[in-house]
Design a protein around this motif. Structure first.
Motif, PDB file in Angstrom:
ATOM      1  N   ASP A  47       0.914  -1.195   0.090  1.00  0.00           N
ATOM      2  CA  ASP A  47      -0.026   0.125   0.071  1.00  0.00           C
ATOM      3  C   ASP A  47       0.918   1.321  -0.126  1.00  0.00           C
ATOM      4  O   ASP A  47       0.676   2.184  -0.746  1.00  0.00           O
ATOM      5  CB  ASP A  47      -0.952   0.082   1.305  1.00  0.00           C
ATOM      6  CG  ASP A  47      -1.924  -0.828   1.186  1.00  0.00           C
ATOM      7  OD1 ASP A  47      -2.267  -1.546   0.023  1.00  0.00           O
ATOM      8  OD2 ASP A  47      -2.587  -1.380   2.332  1.00  0.00           O
ATOM      9  N   PHE A  48       1.831   1.165   0.815  1.00  0.00           N
ATOM     10  CA  PHE A  48       2.707   2.251   0.883  1.00  0.00           C
ATOM     11  C   PHE A  48       3.596   2.538  -0.383  1.00  0.00           C
ATOM     12  O   PHE A  48       3.826   3.823  -0.761  1.00  0.00           O
ATOM     13  CB  PHE A  48       3.680   2.082   2.149  1.00  0.00           C
ATOM     14  CG  PHE A  48       3.093   2.872   3.401  1.00  0.00           C
ATOM     15  CD1 PHE A  48       3.290   4.199   3.604  1.00  0.00           C
ATOM     16  CD2 PHE A  48       2.868   1.874   4.319  1.00  0.00           C
ATOM     17  CE1 PHE A  48       2.901   4.564   4.873  1.00  0.00           C
ATOM     18  CE2 PHE A  48       2.622   2.615   5.436  1.00  0.00           C
ATOM     19  CZ  PHE A  48       2.315   3.778   5.752  1.00  0.00           C
ATOM     20  N   GLU A  49       3.913   1.631  -1.101  1.00  0.00           N
ATOM     21  CA  GLU A  49       4.555   1.669  -2.312  1.00  0.00           C
ATOM     22  C   GLU A  49       3.641   2.482  -3.346  1.00  0.00           C
ATOM     23  O   GLU A  49       4.044   3.268  -4.224  1.00  0.00           O
ATOM     24  CB  GLU A  49       4.941   0.311  -2.739  1.00  0.00           C
ATOM     25  CG  GLU A  49       6.239  -0.281  -2.299  1.00  0.00           C
ATOM     26  CD  GLU A  49       7.535   0.743  -2.184  1.00  0.00           C
ATOM     27  OE1 GLU A  49       7.510   1.379  -3.445  1.00  0.00           O
ATOM     28  OE2 GLU A  49       8.222   0.698  -1.227  1.00  0.00           O
ATOM     29  N   VAL A  55       2.468  10.086  -5.275  1.00  0.00           N
ATOM     30  CA  VAL A  55       2.641  11.558  -5.070  1.00  0.00           C
ATOM     31  C   VAL A  55       4.223  11.613  -5.521  1.00  0.00           C
ATOM     32  O   VAL A  55       4.881  12.877  -5.397  1.00  0.00           O
ATOM     33  CB  VAL A  55       2.674  11.669  -3.637  1.00  0.00           C
ATOM     34  CG1 VAL A  55       1.342  11.719  -3.309  1.00  0.00           C
ATOM     35  CG2 VAL A  55       3.599  10.896  -2.692  1.00  0.00           C
ATOM     36  N   GLU A  56       4.802  10.577  -6.143  1.00  0.00           N
ATOM     37  CA  GLU A  56       6.390  10.835  -6.501  1.00  0.00           C
ATOM     38  C   GLU A  56       6.385  11.977  -7.595  1.00  0.00           C
ATOM     39  O   GLU A  56       7.306  12.831  -7.393  1.00  0.00           O
ATOM     40  CB  GLU A  56       6.873   9.447  -6.847  1.00  0.00           C
ATOM     41  CG  GLU A  56       8.317   9.560  -7.290  1.00  0.00           C
ATOM     42  CD  GLU A  56       8.860   8.364  -8.044  1.00  0.00           C
ATOM     43  OE1 GLU A  56      10.131   8.332  -8.282  1.00  0.00           O
ATOM     44  OE2 GLU A  56       8.015   7.265  -8.074  1.00  0.00           O
ATOM     45  N   TYR A 124       9.840   4.423   5.150  1.00  0.00           N
ATOM     46  CA  TYR A 124       9.774   4.210   3.929  1.00  0.00           C
ATOM     47  C   TYR A 124      10.733   5.611   3.118  1.00  0.00           C
ATOM     48  O   TYR A 124      10.394   6.534   3.763  1.00  0.00           O
ATOM     49  CB  TYR A 124       8.497   4.090   3.321  1.00  0.00           C
ATOM     50  CG  TYR A 124       7.573   2.790   3.671  1.00  0.00           C
ATOM     51  CD1 TYR A 124       7.910   1.729   2.848  1.00  0.00           C
ATOM     52  CD2 TYR A 124       6.954   2.906   4.948  1.00  0.00           C
ATOM     53  CE1 TYR A 124       7.336   0.682   3.021  1.00  0.00           C
ATOM     54  CE2 TYR A 124       6.327   1.778   5.123  1.00  0.00           C
ATOM     55  CZ  TYR A 124       6.438   0.511   4.746  1.00  0.00           C
ATOM     56  OH  TYR A 124       5.798  -0.644   4.682  1.00  0.00           O
ATOM     57  N   ASP A 125      11.536   5.272   2.391  1.00  0.00           N
ATOM     58  CA  ASP A 125      12.408   6.143   1.484  1.00  0.00           C
ATOM     59  C   ASP A 125      12.027   6.236   0.260  1.00  0.00           C
ATOM     60  O   ASP A 125      12.627   5.205  -0.442  1.00  0.00           O
ATOM     61  CB  ASP A 125      13.928   5.945   1.887  1.00  0.00           C
ATOM     62  CG  ASP A 125      14.628   7.182   1.482  1.00  0.00           C
ATOM     63  OD1 ASP A 125      14.067   8.106   0.850  1.00  0.00           O
ATOM     64  OD2 ASP A 125      15.961   7.228   1.807  1.00  0.00           O
ATOM     65  N   LEU A 141      10.595  11.003   2.587  1.00  0.00           N
ATOM     66  CA  LEU A 141      10.522   9.978   3.956  1.00  0.00           C
ATOM     67  C   LEU A 141       9.164   9.763   4.570  1.00  0.00           C
ATOM     68  O   LEU A 141       8.586  10.866   4.776  1.00  0.00           O
ATOM     69  CB  LEU A 141      11.603  10.392   4.841  1.00  0.00           C
ATOM     70  CG  LEU A 141      13.028  10.569   4.280  1.00  0.00           C
ATOM     71  CD1 LEU A 141      13.932  11.329   5.242  1.00  0.00           C
ATOM     72  CD2 LEU A 141      13.461   9.252   3.837  1.00  0.00           C
ATOM     73  N   VAL A 142       8.750   8.844   4.718  1.00  0.00           N
ATOM     74  CA  VAL A 142       7.291   8.298   5.282  1.00  0.00           C
ATOM     75  C   VAL A 142       7.508   7.444   6.598  1.00  0.00           C
ATOM     76  O   VAL A 142       8.141   6.383   6.359  1.00  0.00           O
ATOM     77  CB  VAL A 142       6.408   7.782   4.196  1.00  0.00           C
ATOM     78  CG1 VAL A 142       4.986   7.501   4.943  1.00  0.00           C
ATOM     79  CG2 VAL A 142       6.264   8.593   3.089  1.00  0.00           C
TER      80      VAL A 142
END
Length: 796
Positions: A47-49, A55-56, A124-125, A141-142
């Protein structure tokens, strides 16, 4: 838990099943929980990916344009996702470009727990990169909100856990219920049936039990229980029978039975013991055996009781005191262990009768039944003890044998009962002479003995003492004795030997005393003789005589010679049968020598029977041959002992019938001394003989003690004057006077007279002058064997 598990089998099974279901459910849920967390982590990463990918590009452009507000707007929008806790955007040099953090929120779980379970979930980076123009904008960074994520996971897994637990509990309940109806309930019914079943009854169960459980384990259990119950019933029946049998055996046992506990106190006794001990069991319960014993017997018995070992029975004899009376008992003791307890069994037997029998046997073995005196064996034992005594070698002792004179004649004439009374009288009278060092015994028959021990250490005074003792014994015997209704005059002959332990064995000393006694009898009776070594030769000769006489009697080695009897006309009137014995070594032995011996050793009756049989047989032969006149008489001597036999008259009659000899041809000669013993019995017997037609003569008349009173009442035919008077008739006026008196008396009584020992013509002439007309002696002929007698004195 322990209390629960102590309940019924169903409760135990239900509790254990539910507990196991919960444990298994928790284990499986835990595994699912761990696996769910792993899956959730993978999903979170994914999900994070996806979120960062969205938003990248905008963030990369905002950094490229240095549009802080747009970048801020972008990351603020991301905070609407509760799974994000903090965001940072850093440029290519690492400088913070924008950042945003989620507001303060409350979670059920703490940060530490969330960190523990999601420790591998890191920040997450995401690199920010533009492709056109190509530009590395920096990094996004999350930081994930782990508490939210874990709380979400827990909520999802909790519902699964609750579902699984409920499902497992329901399944466990169903299993327990099925187990109850399939196992517990039938087992409960089987148990209830077993608890209510009675002795020798079958186990009561409904038919449904056998229908549903006939082939399963419960059916097998029922079959096993039924089999065991039958065996148990059989065992119980056997045990009850054995118990009843044992009780019956104990109660009906002839022996008394006592049971002792570990303290050796009475715990049980049977009926026989109650009768024997004359006490009830409740009176002796828990009491010591000492109350039953005599004071002297208890210490010895107590030692045996204390020393008794397990399973090693012992038999002892002891003495009880029952109501003041001593009771000899034999007890069999056995100690054994029963269920960790030690008991002692006593089998008690009353042996008073056995003791009395033993005492009686001992008395029979060592005491005379007639007189009550010690017997020969007793005296021999005491003599043996004396010889073994150390004192004996320095002191002299003596054995005195005593024999009653003429006792056989008295016994045979007056009867054995009178003889026994006489023996008792003698024993009682002589017992007064017995002192502490004297043993008085009856050796058998009319023979008694005295053992005098430790008389002195000097032989001459000892001999004088023995002589004095013998005189006192003879004096006591000479006193008139009363035996029943009879007054009896009797004398005794005594023989003694003195010894000090050097003489050898008991047998040797007794033989010496017997030898001295025989010498005293030879000396004329009513006398005493002390043993001398030279007497032994005489005793040995006597013994040889006895042996030879037994041999001659057994093999009939005797002969009969016949001496003629004549009248004054020199005519034969008969003959006297005279026994002769020719020994192979010694030649002819005089009747005067062996007849007294035969009387003493009891052979005279057998010899007399042979003489009578042989004489009658010879008369029968001569009658058939015509060589014996019916007017002649065959004179046959009869011993007093033989005459007194109860069987004499039947035997005499049998012999006459056997040989078919006329009674008038027989003349029985008896001695006058025989008449003194029992005149009444002798007279009856003589009258019976006369009634048979047999003649009777008194032999050796004048040598005995006959009185005219007796003589006139006797049914006799002839008197025979003893040759001792006839031999000196011509030279001794006294003998002539006696012969005159006998002839005159016989003439007055109308009894004929025959003179014995007529050896010369002068004797013959003188006897005729004084009216004696019947003779016998060497002048008329010597005794001859049958053939010579006929050839010499019988003429055709």
């Amino acid at each position: 838990m322990g209390v629960v598990l102590s309940k019924s089998l169903f409760i135990k099974q239900a509790v254990l099943t539910l507990a196991l279901a919960i444990v298994l459910s928790l284990v499986t849920s835990g595994i699912q929980f761990v696996d769910g967390i792993q899956n959730q982590k993978t999903q979170i990463n994914q999900d994070f990916e996806e979120l960062l990918a969205v938003v990248e590009k905008p963030l990369s452009e905002a950094v490229f344009r240095l549009d802080v507000s747009f970048a801020q707007q972008q990351i603020d929008s991301l905070l609407f996702n509760p799974t994000i806790a903090h965001l940072e955007v850093r440029d290519e040099s690492g400088e913070l470009f924008v950042e945003a953090s989620a507001g303060q929120r409350n979670f059920a779980l703490s940060s530490k727990i969330a960190e523990y379970f999601l420790s591998d979930l890191q920040t997450y980076d995401r690199a920010l990169h533009l492709e056109s123009p190509v530009f590395d904008a920096g990094h996004l960074l999350v930081w994930p909100e782990k508490r939210y994520l874990l709380d979400k996971i827990f909520k999802e897994q909790l519902s699964i856990l609750i579902y699984n637990v409920f499902k497992d509990l329901l399944l466990a309940s169903l299993i327990s219920l099925v187990f109850y109806y399939l196992v517990t309930y039938p087992l409960k019914r089987l148990t209830e049936s077993l608890s209510t079943v009675g002795h020798n009854q079958d186990i009561p169960l409904p038919k449904s039990f056998h229908r549903y459980h006939q082939s399963d384990e419960l059916g097998n259990l029922h079959s096993t229980f039924s089999s065991l119950w039958k065996k148990l019933n059989t065992a119980l029946s056997d045990l009850e029978r054995s118990d009843s049998h044992t009780k019956a055996m104990i109660e009906h046992a002839a022996d008394g039975i006592l049971l002792l506990d570990e303290n050796n106190q009475i715990s049980l006794m049977n009926t026989a013991a109650e009768r024997m001990l004359k006490n009830r069991s409740d009176m002796l319960q828990s009491r010591s055996l000492e109350t039953l014993h005599t004071a002297s017997s208890w210490p010895v018995f107590y030692e045996v009781l204390i020393g008794l070992k397990l399973n090693e029975p012992v038999t002892v004899e002891t003495t009880y005191r029952i109501q003041g009376i001593e009771l000899p008992v034999e007890i069999r003791l056995a100690k054994y262990r029963v269920q960790d307890k030690i008991e002692t069994l006593l089998l008690i037997r009353d042996v008073s009768e056995r003791k009395e029998t033993e005492a009686h046997i001992h008395r029979l073995a060592y005491y005379d039944t007639v007189t009550g005196l010690p017997n020969r064996q007793y005296l021999a034992n005491k003599l043996g003890d004396t010889l073994k005594s150390k004192v004996q070698h320095s002191h002299y002792s003596a054995v005195v044998f005593m024999d009653l004179d003429r006792f056989k004649t008295i016994n045979d004439s007056l009867g054995h009962n009178v003889g026994d009374l006489l023996l008792k009288c003698v024993a009682k009278q002589l017992s007064s002479l017995v002192e502490d060092n004297v043993v008085f015994a009856r050796m058998g028959g009319d023979e008694f003995a005295f053992l005098l021990t430790h008389i002195g250490n000097n032989k001459e005074p000892v001999e004088r003492a023995i002589n004095g003792f013998a005189e006192s014994v003879m004096y006591a015997c000479q006193q008139v004795k009363t035996a029943g209704h009879h007054e009896v005059h009797i004398t005794a002959s005594l023989g003694a030997t003195i010894f000090n332990g050097q003489e050898g064995s008991v047998e040797a000393i007794l033989k010496q005393a017997d030898t001295a006694l025989y010498r005293a009898k030879e000396s004329g009776r009513n006398t005493f003789a002390l043993y001398k070594p030279e007497m032994q030769a005489v005793s040995d000769a006597r013994l040889e005589m006895e042996k030879a006489l037994h041999h001659a009697t057994e093999f009939k080695l005797f002969e009969l010679y016949y001496q003629p009897q004549t009248n004054d006309k020199n005519q034969l009137i008969g003959a006297e049968a005279l026994i002769r014995w020719k020994d192979e070594q010694k030649g002819f032995i005089s009747p005067a020598t062996f007849i007294p011996v035969a009387e003493e050793i009891g052979l005279i009756v057998e010899i007399g029977h042979w003489v009578l049989n042989e004489a009658l047989s010879q008369v029968a032969i001569w009658l058939k041959e015509g060589k014996w006149d019916l007017s002649w008489r065959m004179s046959i001597n009869v011993s007093p002992i033989q005459f007194q036999q109860a069987s004499f008259l039947p035997m005499l009659k049998t012999q006459l019938e056997k040989h078919d000899v006329p009674a008038r041809c027989v003349d029985l000669e008896i001695t006058e001394n025989m008449l003194l013993n029992d005149l009444t019995s002798s007279l009856e017997k003589m009258n019976a003989i006369k009634a048979m037609g047999i003649h009777l003569s008194i032999d050796d008349f004048g040598t005995g003690y006959s009185s005219l009173k007796y003589l006139k009442s006797l049914p006799i035919d002839r008197l025979k004057i003893d040759q001792s008077f006839v031999r000196d008739l011509l030279t001794d006026k006294s003998d002539e006077a006696i012969v005159h008196a006998v002839i005159a008396m016989a003439k007055a009584l109308k009894i004929s007279v025959l003179a014995e020992g007529v050896e010369t013509l002068s004797h013959y002439d003188r006897l005729r002058e004084i009216d004696c007309f019947y003779y016998q002696g060497y002048y008329f002929g010597h005794p001859l064997p049958p053939k010579e007698f006929i050839a010499e004195f019988v003429h055709d």
